[in-house]
Design an enzyme around this catalytic site. Structure first.
Site, PDB file in Angstrom:
ATOM      1  N   LYS A 120       1.785   2.357  -5.216  1.00  0.00           N
ATOM      2  CA  LYS A 120       2.736   1.250  -6.394  1.00  0.00           C
ATOM      3  C   LYS A 120       1.498   1.800  -7.600  1.00  0.00           C
ATOM      4  O   LYS A 120       1.768   2.402  -8.328  1.00  0.00           O
ATOM      5  CB  LYS A 120       2.343  -0.258  -6.391  1.00  0.00           C
TER       6      LYS A 120
ATOM      7  N   GLY B  91      -4.900  -4.347  -3.472  1.00  0.00           N
ATOM      8  CA  GLY B  91      -5.826  -3.134  -3.859  1.00  0.00           C
ATOM      9  C   GLY B  91      -4.511  -1.601  -4.277  1.00  0.00           C
ATOM     10  O   GLY B  91      -4.249  -0.978  -3.697  1.00  0.00           O
ATOM     11  N   HIS B  92      -4.202  -1.631  -5.574  1.00  0.00           N
ATOM     12  CA  HIS B  92      -4.276  -0.634  -6.405  1.00  0.00           C
ATOM     13  C   HIS B  92      -4.378   0.822  -6.508  1.00  0.00           C
ATOM     14  O   HIS B  92      -6.036   0.601  -7.675  1.00  0.00           O
ATOM     15  CB  HIS B  92      -3.406  -1.111  -7.205  1.00  0.00           C
TER      16      HIS B  92
ATOM     17  N   GLN C 144       2.329  -5.991  -3.439  1.00  0.00           N
ATOM     18  CA  GLN C 144       1.718  -5.958  -1.598  1.00  0.00           C
ATOM     19  C   GLN C 144       3.985  -5.317  -1.806  1.00  0.00           C
ATOM     20  O   GLN C 144       3.585  -4.189  -2.784  1.00  0.00           O
ATOM     21  CB  GLN C 144       2.500  -7.453  -1.497  1.00  0.00           C
TER      22      GLN C 144
ATOM     23  N   ASP D 146       0.792  -1.215  -0.285  1.00  0.00           N
ATOM     24  CA  ASP D 146      -0.033   0.327   0.468  1.00  0.00           C
ATOM     25  C   ASP D 146       0.778   1.706  -0.469  1.00  0.00           C
ATOM     26  O   ASP D 146       0.551   2.073   0.329  1.00  0.00           O
ATOM     27  CB  ASP D 146      -1.146   0.013   1.473  1.00  0.00           C
TER      28      ASP D 146
HETATM   29  P1  GDP Z   1      -0.342   0.524  -3.665  1.00  0.00           P
HETATM   30  O1  GDP Z   1      -0.950  -0.877  -3.157  1.00  0.00           O
HETATM   31  O2  GDP Z   1       0.820   0.176  -3.269  1.00  0.00           O
HETATM   32  O3  GDP Z   1      -1.317   1.060  -4.960  1.00  0.00           O
HETATM   33  O4  GDP Z   1      -1.187   1.465  -2.457  1.00  0.00           O
HETATM   34  P2  GDP Z   1      -3.104   1.572  -2.231  1.00  0.00           P
HETATM   35  O5  GDP Z   1      -4.095   2.204  -3.750  1.00  0.00           O
HETATM   36  O6  GDP Z   1      -3.483   0.299  -1.730  1.00  0.00           O
HETATM   37  O7  GDP Z   1      -3.063   2.471  -1.430  1.00  0.00           O
HETATM   38  C1  GDP Z   1      -2.231   3.913  -1.378  1.00  0.00           C
HETATM   39  C2  GDP Z   1      -3.666   4.985  -0.927  1.00  0.00           C
HETATM   40  O8  GDP Z   1      -2.327   5.851  -0.798  1.00  0.00           O
HETATM   41  C3  GDP Z   1      -4.536   5.184  -2.013  1.00  0.00           C
HETATM   42  O9  GDP Z   1      -5.661   5.885  -1.209  1.00  0.00           O
HETATM   43  C4  GDP Z   1      -3.847   6.290  -2.983  1.00  0.00           C
HETATM   44  O10 GDP Z   1      -5.166   6.642  -3.573  1.00  0.00           O
HETATM   45  C5  GDP Z   1      -3.453   7.007  -1.673  1.00  0.00           C
HETATM   46  N1  GDP Z   1      -2.275   8.327  -2.334  1.00  0.00           N
HETATM   47  C6  GDP Z   1      -0.928   7.209  -3.432  1.00  0.00           C
HETATM   48  N2  GDP Z   1      -0.229   8.752  -2.760  1.00  0.00           N
HETATM   49  C7  GDP Z   1      -0.771   9.971  -2.239  1.00  0.00           C
HETATM   50  C8  GDP Z   1      -0.279  10.652  -2.197  1.00  0.00           C
HETATM   51  O11 GDP Z   1       0.958  11.578  -2.588  1.00  0.00           O
HETATM   52  N3  GDP Z   1      -0.919  11.471  -0.953  1.00  0.00           N
HETATM   53  C9  GDP Z   1      -1.869  11.370  -0.450  1.00  0.00           C
HETATM   54  N4  GDP Z   1      -2.822  12.131   0.306  1.00  0.00           N
HETATM   55  N5  GDP Z   1      -1.925   9.560  -1.128  1.00  0.00           N
HETATM   56  C10 GDP Z   1      -1.790   8.723  -1.913  1.00  0.00           C
HETATM   57  P1  IMO Z   2      -1.316  -4.919  -2.020  1.00  0.00           P
HETATM   58  O1  IMO Z   2      -0.907  -5.038  -3.586  1.00  0.00           O
HETATM   59  C1  IMO Z   2      -1.235  -4.038   2.121  1.00  0.00           C
HETATM   60  C2  IMO Z   2      -1.118  -8.392   3.475  1.00  0.00           C
HETATM   61  C3  IMO Z   2      -2.579  -8.968   4.307  1.00  0.00           C
HETATM   62  C4  IMO Z   2      -1.567 -10.365   5.398  1.00  0.00           C
HETATM   63  C5  IMO Z   2      -0.370 -10.315   4.550  1.00  0.00           C
HETATM   64  C6  IMO Z   2      -0.845 -11.946   3.750  1.00  0.00           C
HETATM   65  O2  IMO Z   2      -1.952  -3.454  -2.019  1.00  0.00           O
HETATM   66  O3  IMO Z   2       0.193  -3.449  -1.640  1.00  0.00           O
HETATM   67  P2  IMO Z   2      -2.938 -12.445   2.449  1.00  0.00           P
HETATM   68  O4  IMO Z   2      -3.729 -12.472   1.363  1.00  0.00           O
HETATM   69  O5  IMO Z   2      -1.727 -11.745   0.906  1.00  0.00           O
HETATM   70  O6  IMO Z   2      -1.797 -14.018   2.022  1.00  0.00           O
HETATM   71  O7  IMO Z   2      -2.625 -11.593   3.228  1.00  0.00           O
HETATM   72  O8  IMO Z   2      -0.322  -9.861   3.359  1.00  0.00           O
HETATM   73  N1  IMO Z   2      -1.702  -8.324   2.260  1.00  0.00           N
HETATM   74  C7  IMO Z   2      -1.300  -6.746   1.586  1.00  0.00           C
HETATM   75  N2  IMO Z   2      -0.878  -5.806   3.004  1.00  0.00           N
HETATM   76  N3  IMO Z   2      -1.562  -4.712   0.971  1.00  0.00           N
HETATM   77  C8  IMO Z   2      -1.205  -5.477  -0.038  1.00  0.00           C
HETATM   78  O9  IMO Z   2      -1.241  -5.811  -1.498  1.00  0.00           O
HETATM   79  C9  IMO Z   2      -1.473  -6.929   0.326  1.00  0.00           C
HETATM   80  N4  IMO Z   2      -1.630  -8.086  -0.159  1.00  0.00           N
HETATM   81  C10 IMO Z   2      -1.102  -8.998   0.601  1.00  0.00           C
HETATM   82  O10 IMO Z   2      -2.663  -7.895   4.605  1.00  0.00           O
HETATM   83  O11 IMO Z   2      -1.196  -9.735   6.326  1.00  0.00           O
HETATM   84 MG    MG Z   3      -3.014  -1.714  -1.495  1.00  0.00          MG
END
Ligand code: GDP
Ligand code: IMO
Ligand code: MG
Length: 427
Positions: free
Chosen positions: A17, A41-42, A223, A14
């Site tokens: 990416k 979840g991207h 991840q 998270d």
């Molecule tokens: P990922 O799994 O690595 O793609 O990241 P996620 O989407 O799960 O979580 C990142 C969160 O941060 C999302 O809600 C994005 O919309 C938000 N986000 C990304 N870059 C920024 C930033 O520079 N500032 C803020 N406030 N939010 C951001």
């Molecule tokens: P993105 O791509 C954050 C975590 C779960 C748990 C561990 C194992 O959005 O960064 P799993 O379901 O993969 O067997 O769970 O990994 N986990 C993540 N945490 N972002 C993710 O993906 C994750 N995918 C798995 O919360 O701790």
């Molecule tokens: Mg994510």
């Protein structure tokens, strides 16, 4: 300019990416998901719209981009279909998507077994997303997995599913769960295979051809390195490797093509699920950061645990994943915090170390050694260059570079595509 860039999460996932993949995809030809599945979840924001992708690559919004789901992915066809239909309903209709015939299929029993195994572990649970990721990769290793290509071969799929069900139903019974009848499952997944037929191919052949043609390829990790099955905080990890090292194996290209790695790092740290987290915060400050950064799981909506930036974690990513540059994310979230801490080393049994100990029992005991830097109050969500940043924000970037030995090539000051500042063009 190098043509093959890997985007790697450097913390516990998270990091942003999806946002950076989408940003850089504006100048890419190909976007490849190489591991994980719909546990990811991207989040992507542009033109006032917000999307949360799970198994679909983040290049899906750009019609000229070839999106690839590679062999290292665990693919849930039912979930992916719902995801694609959701995208199509929102106008994302013109896309190119290829799915590896070697990718593993997440079957319903994988999700049942994921949940059951978590319940059995009780307070020792991993805190998985319950998407069946671990059980599906386990079946792959145990050679009883179903591959995407199998769904296109009626007779072979029949045999594979019959064989798998012998084992899977036994496991389900062990947990006291309902078992699966062969026929309805077979029919349903055969139909799903038919639905995806036009997208399924040998993506190794496809990718190698595109690389030979000089196309620009982004490899989108899911991840983060700390969740890596080998280099993360085992057993509190996912069941694949998000590192750049896993790209060649998980896509079917030669290692020599990987020449550029971008590490995505939040300006602080978050973690969902269980497991040690040395710089974790609680109380008011944690709540402030969580609310400001909307730190709730994209997939499971669980509140994310939050903490200070851990440079030992970043250095670990540099070492095991060859990070050339960093993209510093959610920088705006730190605005208004008087003093900001960066963990530069750990104290373990009276010794100072700057690596992640392999034993979880040791990692649990690690106490962060902090460097404290002054914060800033100015809103930075509209800055367009390094020079426009308040002095203390500039110093925060410099301090991270000094401690990690890495370079920050991009920083992000908000969720939108436009709130991205490039200090150096790397792709
Ligand atoms: P990922 O799994 O690595 O793609 O990241 P996620 O989407 O799960 O979580 C990142 C969160 O941060 C999302 O809600 C994005 O919309 C938000 N986000 C990304 N870059 C920024 C930033 O520079 N500032 C803020 N406030 N939010 C951001
Ligand atoms: P993105 O791509 C954050 C975590 C779960 C748990 C561990 C194992 O959005 O960064 P799993 O379901 O993969 O067997 O769970 O990994 N986990 C993540 N945490 N972002 C993710 O993906 C994750 N995918 C798995 O919360 O701790
Ligand atoms: Mg994510």
């Amino acid at each position: 300019m190098k043509n093959n860039l890997v985007i790697v999460g450097t913390q516990w996932g998270d990091e942003g990416k999806g946002k950076i993949t989408d940003f850089l995809a504006q100048r890419a030809d190909v976007v490849v998901r190489y591991q994980g599945g719909n546990n990811a979840g991207h989040t992507i924001n542009f033109d006032g719209k917000k999307f949360a992708l799970q198994s679909i690559p983040s290049g899906i919004f750009t019609p000229h981009i070839v999106n690839v789901i590679a062999n290292g992915v665990v693919f849930n066809p039912k979930a992916a279909l719902a995801e694609l239909e959701g995208l199509e309903e929102r106008g994302v209709k013109d896309y190119q998507l290829y799915i590896s015939n070697r990718a593993q299929v997440i079957m319903p029993y994988h999700m049942d077994l994921d949940g059951a195994s978590e319940s059995l572990k009780g307070d020792k649970k991993i805190g998985t997303t319950k998407k069946g990721i671990g059980p599906c990769y386990a079946d792959k290793a145990n050679r009883i997995g179903i591959r995407v290509g199998d769904l296109l071969d009626k007779e072979y799929f029949k045999e594979r599913l019959q064989d798998a069900l012998v084992v899977k139903n036994m496991e389900l019974k062990m947990y006291g769960l309902p078992t699966y009848e062969f026929e309805p499952l077979y029919e349903e997944y055969l139909a799903l295979g038919e639905r995806f037929k036009k997208h399924i191919c040998d993506t190794s052949v496809l990718l190698n051809k595109l690389i030979q043609e000089g196309k620009k390829v982004l490899y989108e990790g899911a991840q983060g390195v700390m969740l890596c099955l080998d280099h993360g905080t085992y057993p509190f990890v996912t069941s694949s490797s998000p590192t750049a090292a896993s790209v060649p194996l998980n896509t079917g290209i030669a290692p020599k093509y990987i020449d550029n790695v971008l590490g995505i790092a939040k300006a602080y740290t978050t973690r969902v699920g269980e497991g040690p987290f040395p710089t974790e915060l609680d109380g008011e400050l944690a709540n402030t950061i969580r609310e400001r950064g909307h730190e709730y799981g994209t997939v499971t909506h669980r509140p994310r645990r939050v903490g200070w930036l851990d440079a030992v974690v970043l250095k670990n990513a540099v070492r095991v994943s060859g990070v050339d540059n960093f993209s510093l994310m959610l920088f705006d979230v730190l605005t208004g915090i008087k003093e900001i801490k960066i963990c530069k080393a750990y104290e373990l049994n009276g010794e100072i170390i700057d690596y992640i100990p392999a034993q979880l029992s040791d990692f649990k005991k690690c106490k962060p050694v902090y460097e404290t830097v002054p914060g800033w109050d100015e809103d930075i969500t509209n800055v367009k260059s390094f020079d426009e940043l308040p002095e203390n924000a500039k110093n925060y970037i410099r301090k991270i570079e000094e401690i990690t030995g890495g370079q920050i090539a991009i920083f992000s000051v908000g969720p939108d595509r436009t709130q991205t500042i490039e200090l150096k063009k790397i792709f």
